[in-house]
Design a protein around this motif. Sequence first.
Motif, mmCIF file in Angstrom:
data_model
loop_
_atom_site.group_PDB
_atom_site.id
_atom_site.type_symbol
_atom_site.label_atom_id
_atom_site.label_comp_id
_atom_site.label_asym_id
_atom_site.label_seq_id
_atom_site.Cartn_x
_atom_site.Cartn_y
_atom_site.Cartn_z
ATOM 1 N N ALA A 136 -3.506 5.564 -11.321
ATOM 2 C CA ALA A 136 -4.352 4.381 -11.153
ATOM 3 C C ALA A 136 -5.721 4.759 -10.595
ATOM 4 C CB ALA A 136 -3.661 3.390 -10.214
ATOM 5 N N VAL A 137 -5.740 5.619 -9.599
ATOM 6 C CA VAL A 137 -6.996 5.994 -8.935
ATOM 7 C C VAL A 137 -7.911 6.776 -9.875
ATOM 8 C CG1 VAL A 137 -7.956 7.446 -7.108
ATOM 9 C CG2 VAL A 137 -6.042 5.915 -6.606
ATOM 10 N N ALA B 19 3.070 9.200 2.036
ATOM 11 C CA ALA B 19 1.995 9.247 3.018
ATOM 12 C C ALA B 19 0.741 9.795 2.367
ATOM 13 C CB ALA B 19 2.407 10.124 4.205
ATOM 14 N N GLY B 20 -0.414 9.495 2.965
ATOM 15 C CA GLY B 20 -1.623 10.062 2.395
ATOM 16 C C GLY B 20 -2.898 9.462 2.921
ATOM 17 N N ARG B 21 -3.972 9.765 2.204
ATOM 18 C CA ARG B 21 -5.303 9.311 2.592
ATOM 19 C C ARG B 21 -5.426 7.801 2.442
ATOM 20 N NH1 ARG B 21 -9.718 10.567 -0.039
ATOM 21 N NH2 ARG B 21 -8.865 11.444 -1.978
ATOM 22 N N ARG B 22 -6.052 7.182 3.409
ATOM 23 C CA ARG B 22 -6.224 5.726 3.399
ATOM 24 C C ARG B 22 -6.913 5.255 2.125
ATOM 25 N NH1 ARG B 22 -5.920 2.047 7.227
ATOM 26 N NH2 ARG B 22 -5.635 3.685 8.793
ATOM 27 N N GLU B 23 -7.934 5.986 1.695
ATOM 28 C CA GLU B 23 -8.711 5.589 0.514
ATOM 29 C C GLU B 23 -7.830 5.394 -0.709
ATOM 30 O OE1 GLU B 23 -12.188 7.530 -2.360
ATOM 31 O OE2 GLU B 23 -11.641 8.506 -0.473
ATOM 32 N N LEU B 24 -6.790 6.248 -0.844
ATOM 33 C CA LEU B 24 -5.870 6.128 -1.979
ATOM 34 C C LEU B 24 -4.776 5.108 -1.700
ATOM 35 C CD1 LEU B 24 -7.299 8.916 -2.517
ATOM 36 C CD2 LEU B 24 -5.154 9.634 -3.574
ATOM 37 N N SER C 116 -10.906 -4.323 -3.056
ATOM 38 C CA SER C 116 -11.438 -5.291 -4.031
ATOM 39 C C SER C 116 -11.149 -4.906 -5.474
ATOM 40 C CB SER C 116 -12.956 -5.419 -3.841
ATOM 41 O OG SER C 116 -13.583 -4.145 -3.994
ATOM 42 N N GLY C 117 -10.446 -3.787 -5.682
ATOM 43 C CA GLY C 117 -10.191 -3.314 -7.038
ATOM 44 C C GLY C 117 -8.919 -3.882 -7.628
#
Length: 441
Positions: free
Chosen positions: A136-137, A273-278, A287-288
């Motif tokens: 998705a990212v 677990a992981g980076r907040r941005e993802l 907003s995406g």
Amino acid sequence: MDTEEFLLPRSRTANERLHAMIPGGAHTYAKGDDQWPENLAPVISHGSGAHVWDIDGNRYIEYGSGLRSVSLGHAHPRVLEAVRRELDRGSNFVRPSIVEVEAAERFLATVPTAEMVKFAKNGSDVTTAAVRLARAVTGRPRVAICGDHPFFSVDDWFIGTTPMSAGIPAATTELTVAFPYGDLAATEELLTRYQDEVACLILEPAGHTEPPPGYLAGLRELADRHGCVLIFDEMITGLRWSEAGAQGLYGVVPDLSTFGKALGNGFAVSALAGRRELMEWGGLRHSGERVFLLSTTHGAETHSLAAAMAVQTTYAEEGITAQLHALGERLAAGVRAAAAGMGVGDHVVVRGRASNLVFATLDEHGQPSQGYRTLFLRQLLAGGVLAPSFVVSSALGDADIDRTVDVVAQACAVYRKALDAADPTPWLAGRPVKPVFRRLV
């Protein structure tokens, strides 16, 4: 040790009952009776610490407990105490419980390389969620898996690449490609060949061998340069390598990582677990386009989260990872000495990190042999050692290790006889054990 007198009549009957009702006779293929010598697949009654009892009344020293999930030993008092505290308070609600807050805080304090976490029940849930999130990212369709690592998920994107691919459309499998562990040049060639198509690289950060110097950092750089997500599958390495997993030990931070197995000491809990941005792509504060990340009815079951918190606290306060390494080193040294003393040191081979030992059984030509593995397992079982691997739990004591080494020595004496005959068949008493992944039964 007389394997001819070692019989498991009640277990044999129970296995027949299992096969009559459960496809494969077990709920995990790795627990199937095809993984054990014919008619010698114990059915377990109960366990305590490093020992289990089968329904025939035999006691075993157990290794690889719960497919590596029970790293503190069975019925660990600190874990059970945490679980009991929750049982009378309810296990599942229509809204999040405060236990979810506490469990997330405890996990992120233990694995500080992660910024957010979401819990589930098994490893496949979270590895597939990681893959979906990466797709998705990035907007890319392909998944690159490490082809040298045996298992990532029961879901189509991985199982379609194995010999047990029945029922999985080829179009799904074609989107999964493989790269070799430790070879940055080959991985870069793969990423270049599928330029702007690969959503993620997913691998176990370490396995039976240590990562070559600079390898994980090199993968991190490749993922950044090619715009793909780096995912560490820490199902096995989590807690066993360090409290923060392999990423904590080697100092390379993935974008996403997945944990399970040792996290609950046998209770069902896993984590993405992981980076907040993802991770926020699966949340409500962006907003995406929304990603259906993980939504499991039982993912936040309170007593399993309590178990996970108790496990992490126990590891930190009691130095469990160091204990596992010390026990594994003692066991590996003893097994190697026993094998060498019986003249089979080149055939019964212990491999892996001390906290995650496996053994190879090689024939007279030095090739892996299911026949010799069967012989070895039969001798271990008759000696009271249940060992599909030599993966230790912290409940083992020195006496357990010493007893295991004695049984291994006796098994190696029989192994030597079979090598001299260039044929293990007379010592098998039935069909050999079989690999899990095979196309036909």
